[in-house]
Design a protein around this motif. Structure first.
Motif, PDB file in Angstrom:
ATOM      1  N   UNK A  66      12.609 -22.100  -0.764  1.00  0.00           N
ATOM      2  CA  UNK A  66      14.167 -22.971  -0.821  1.00  0.00           C
ATOM      3  C   UNK A  66      14.414 -22.565   0.341  1.00  0.00           C
ATOM      4  N   UNK A  67      14.400 -21.563   0.715  1.00  0.00           N
ATOM      5  CA  UNK A  67      15.177 -21.353   1.448  1.00  0.00           C
ATOM      6  C   UNK A  67      14.813 -20.983   2.876  1.00  0.00           C
ATOM      7  N   UNK A  68      13.001 -20.836   2.852  1.00  0.00           N
ATOM      8  CA  UNK A  68      11.936 -20.461   3.945  1.00  0.00           C
ATOM      9  C   UNK A  68      11.966 -22.395   4.169  1.00  0.00           C
ATOM     10  N   UNK A  69      12.078 -23.488   3.018  1.00  0.00           N
ATOM     11  CA  UNK A  69      11.825 -24.315   3.791  1.00  0.00           C
ATOM     12  C   UNK A  69      13.244 -25.046   4.896  1.00  0.00           C
ATOM     13  N   UNK A  70      14.568 -24.047   4.496  1.00  0.00           N
ATOM     14  CA  UNK A  70      15.763 -24.425   4.881  1.00  0.00           C
ATOM     15  C   UNK A  70      15.361 -24.569   6.403  1.00  0.00           C
ATOM     16  N   UNK A  71      14.531 -22.736   6.262  1.00  0.00           N
ATOM     17  CA  UNK A  71      14.952 -22.019   7.699  1.00  0.00           C
ATOM     18  C   UNK A  71      13.838 -23.182   9.040  1.00  0.00           C
ATOM     19  N   UNK A  72      12.523 -23.731   8.521  1.00  0.00           N
ATOM     20  CA  UNK A  72      11.503 -24.334   9.477  1.00  0.00           C
ATOM     21  C   UNK A  72      12.583 -25.543   9.316  1.00  0.00           C
ATOM     22  N   UNK A  73      13.003 -26.046   8.378  1.00  0.00           N
ATOM     23  CA  UNK A  73      13.579 -27.428   9.522  1.00  0.00           C
ATOM     24  C   UNK A  73      14.784 -27.249  10.643  1.00  0.00           C
ATOM     25  N   UNK A  74      15.659 -26.463  10.051  1.00  0.00           N
ATOM     26  CA  UNK A  74      16.483 -25.738  11.008  1.00  0.00           C
ATOM     27  C   UNK A  74      15.939 -25.619  12.654  1.00  0.00           C
ATOM     28  N   UNK A  75      14.836 -25.101  12.460  1.00  0.00           N
ATOM     29  CA  UNK A  75      13.913 -24.370  13.893  1.00  0.00           C
ATOM     30  C   UNK A  75      13.446 -25.729  14.448  1.00  0.00           C
ATOM     31  N   UNK A  76      13.268 -26.437  13.238  1.00  0.00           N
ATOM     32  CA  UNK A  76      13.168 -27.967  14.117  1.00  0.00           C
ATOM     33  C   UNK A  76      13.526 -28.984  14.623  1.00  0.00           C
ATOM     34  N   UNK A  77      14.837 -29.165  14.203  1.00  0.00           N
ATOM     35  CA  UNK A  77      15.573 -29.349  14.803  1.00  0.00           C
ATOM     36  C   UNK A  77      16.513 -28.923  16.135  1.00  0.00           C
ATOM     37  N   UNK A  78      15.813 -28.148  16.695  1.00  0.00           N
ATOM     38  CA  UNK A  78      16.890 -27.307  17.591  1.00  0.00           C
ATOM     39  C   UNK A  78      16.239 -27.829  19.073  1.00  0.00           C
ATOM     40  N   UNK A  79      17.951 -28.181  19.984  1.00  0.00           N
ATOM     41  CA  UNK A  79      17.466 -29.086  20.474  1.00  0.00           C
ATOM     42  C   UNK A  79      18.281 -28.240  22.261  1.00  0.00           C
ATOM     43  N   UNK A  80      18.150 -28.489  23.485  1.00  0.00           N
ATOM     44  CA  UNK A  80      18.752 -28.248  24.537  1.00  0.00           C
ATOM     45  C   UNK A  80      20.480 -27.986  24.434  1.00  0.00           C
ATOM     46  N   UNK A  81      21.294 -27.265  24.411  1.00  0.00           N
ATOM     47  CA  UNK A  81      22.803 -27.087  24.524  1.00  0.00           C
ATOM     48  C   UNK A  81      23.173 -26.390  23.527  1.00  0.00           C
ATOM     49  N   UNK A  82      21.929 -26.514  22.104  1.00  0.00           N
ATOM     50  CA  UNK A  82      23.062 -26.018  20.383  1.00  0.00           C
ATOM     51  C   UNK A  82      23.249 -24.618  20.752  1.00  0.00           C
ATOM     52  N   UNK A  83      24.060 -23.830  20.009  1.00  0.00           N
ATOM     53  CA  UNK A  83      24.822 -23.199  20.225  1.00  0.00           C
ATOM     54  C   UNK A  83      23.870 -22.090  18.612  1.00  0.00           C
ATOM     55  N   UNK A  84      23.287 -20.674  19.695  1.00  0.00           N
ATOM     56  CA  UNK A  84      22.698 -20.218  18.384  1.00  0.00           C
ATOM     57  C   UNK A  84      22.997 -19.133  17.821  1.00  0.00           C
ATOM     58  N   UNK A  85      22.324 -17.969  16.539  1.00  0.00           N
ATOM     59  CA  UNK A  85      22.443 -17.006  16.613  1.00  0.00           C
ATOM     60  C   UNK A  85      21.428 -15.956  16.236  1.00  0.00           C
ATOM     61  N   UNK A  86      20.830 -14.924  16.912  1.00  0.00           N
ATOM     62  CA  UNK A  86      19.710 -14.753  16.685  1.00  0.00           C
ATOM     63  C   UNK A  86      19.191 -13.988  14.895  1.00  0.00           C
ATOM     64  N   UNK A  87      18.316 -13.483  14.877  1.00  0.00           N
ATOM     65  CA  UNK A  87      18.423 -12.422  13.688  1.00  0.00           C
ATOM     66  C   UNK A  87      19.158 -10.940  14.196  1.00  0.00           C
ATOM     67  N   UNK A  88      19.013 -10.729  15.398  1.00  0.00           N
ATOM     68  CA  UNK A  88      18.961  -9.814  16.319  1.00  0.00           C
ATOM     69  C   UNK A  88      20.687  -9.487  15.990  1.00  0.00           C
ATOM     70  N   UNK A  89      21.137 -10.644  15.905  1.00  0.00           N
ATOM     71  CA  UNK A  89      23.086 -10.740  16.318  1.00  0.00           C
ATOM     72  C   UNK A  89      23.218 -11.723  17.589  1.00  0.00           C
ATOM     73  N   UNK A  90      22.688 -11.490  18.245  1.00  0.00           N
ATOM     74  CA  UNK A  90      22.739 -11.974  19.736  1.00  0.00           C
ATOM     75  C   UNK A  90      23.734 -13.874  20.141  1.00  0.00           C
ATOM     76  N   UNK A  91      24.210 -13.576  20.296  1.00  0.00           N
ATOM     77  CA  UNK A  91      24.631 -15.069  20.587  1.00  0.00           C
ATOM     78  C   UNK A  91      24.461 -16.032  22.376  1.00  0.00           C
ATOM     79  N   UNK A  92      24.168 -17.275  21.926  1.00  0.00           N
ATOM     80  CA  UNK A  92      23.370 -17.834  23.093  1.00  0.00           C
ATOM     81  C   UNK A  92      23.861 -19.192  23.081  1.00  0.00           C
ATOM     82  N   UNK A  93      23.519 -19.733  24.304  1.00  0.00           N
ATOM     83  CA  UNK A  93      23.092 -21.153  24.472  1.00  0.00           C
ATOM     84  C   UNK A  93      21.777 -21.720  24.842  1.00  0.00           C
ATOM     85  N   UNK A  94      20.735 -22.450  24.011  1.00  0.00           N
ATOM     86  CA  UNK A  94      19.604 -22.782  24.138  1.00  0.00           C
ATOM     87  C   UNK A  94      19.549 -23.909  25.853  1.00  0.00           C
TER      88      UNK A  94
END
Length: 108
Positions: free
Chosen positions: A47-75
């Motif tokens: 279930x968690x893997x399915x939610x992560x896949x849907x999160x990655x599919x919904x990414x778009x330019x301008x989103x504020x994200x956090x990487x697995x390494x803890x880096x915050x940034x804007x796409x």
């Protein structure tokens, strides 16, 4: 040797031999343990893997994200499996899309 032949013989009532019933009773706890592992470990992980896949599919330019390494940034751009992440003004890095852990709630 003769005792073994009687132990393997059919029961007088026409039932199964004692060895067959014992084998079935040994399988029941294994099935029960698999059910526990499925509902406590396998199903939530899927279930968690399915939610992560849907999160990655919904990414778009301008989103504020956090990487697995803890880096915050804007796409700033998405090219297939590679994401350009702007971590500071004029500083962009390339990361693999799968390493984005979550969408940040803060807008800076």
């Amino acid at each position: 040797m003769l005792g073994l032949a009687f132990a393997m013989a059919a029961q007088p009532g026409g039932g199964q031999p004692a060895g067959a019933q014992s084998a079935i009773m040994n399988i029941v706890p294994l099935i029960f343990m698999f059910g526990i592992f499925y509902f406590l470990l396998i199903r939530p992980q899927q279930k968690k893997a399915k939610e992560h896949r849907s999160l990655l599919d919904a990414l778009k330019k301008g989103d504020q994200v956090v990487t697995a390494g803890g880096i915050h940034g804007k796409i700033s751009a998405i090219d297939g499996d590679v994401v350009m992440l702007e971590i500071a003004s004029g500083v962009s890095i390339k990361i693999t899309k799968g390493f984005i852990a979550s969408i940040s709630k803060t807008d800076k």
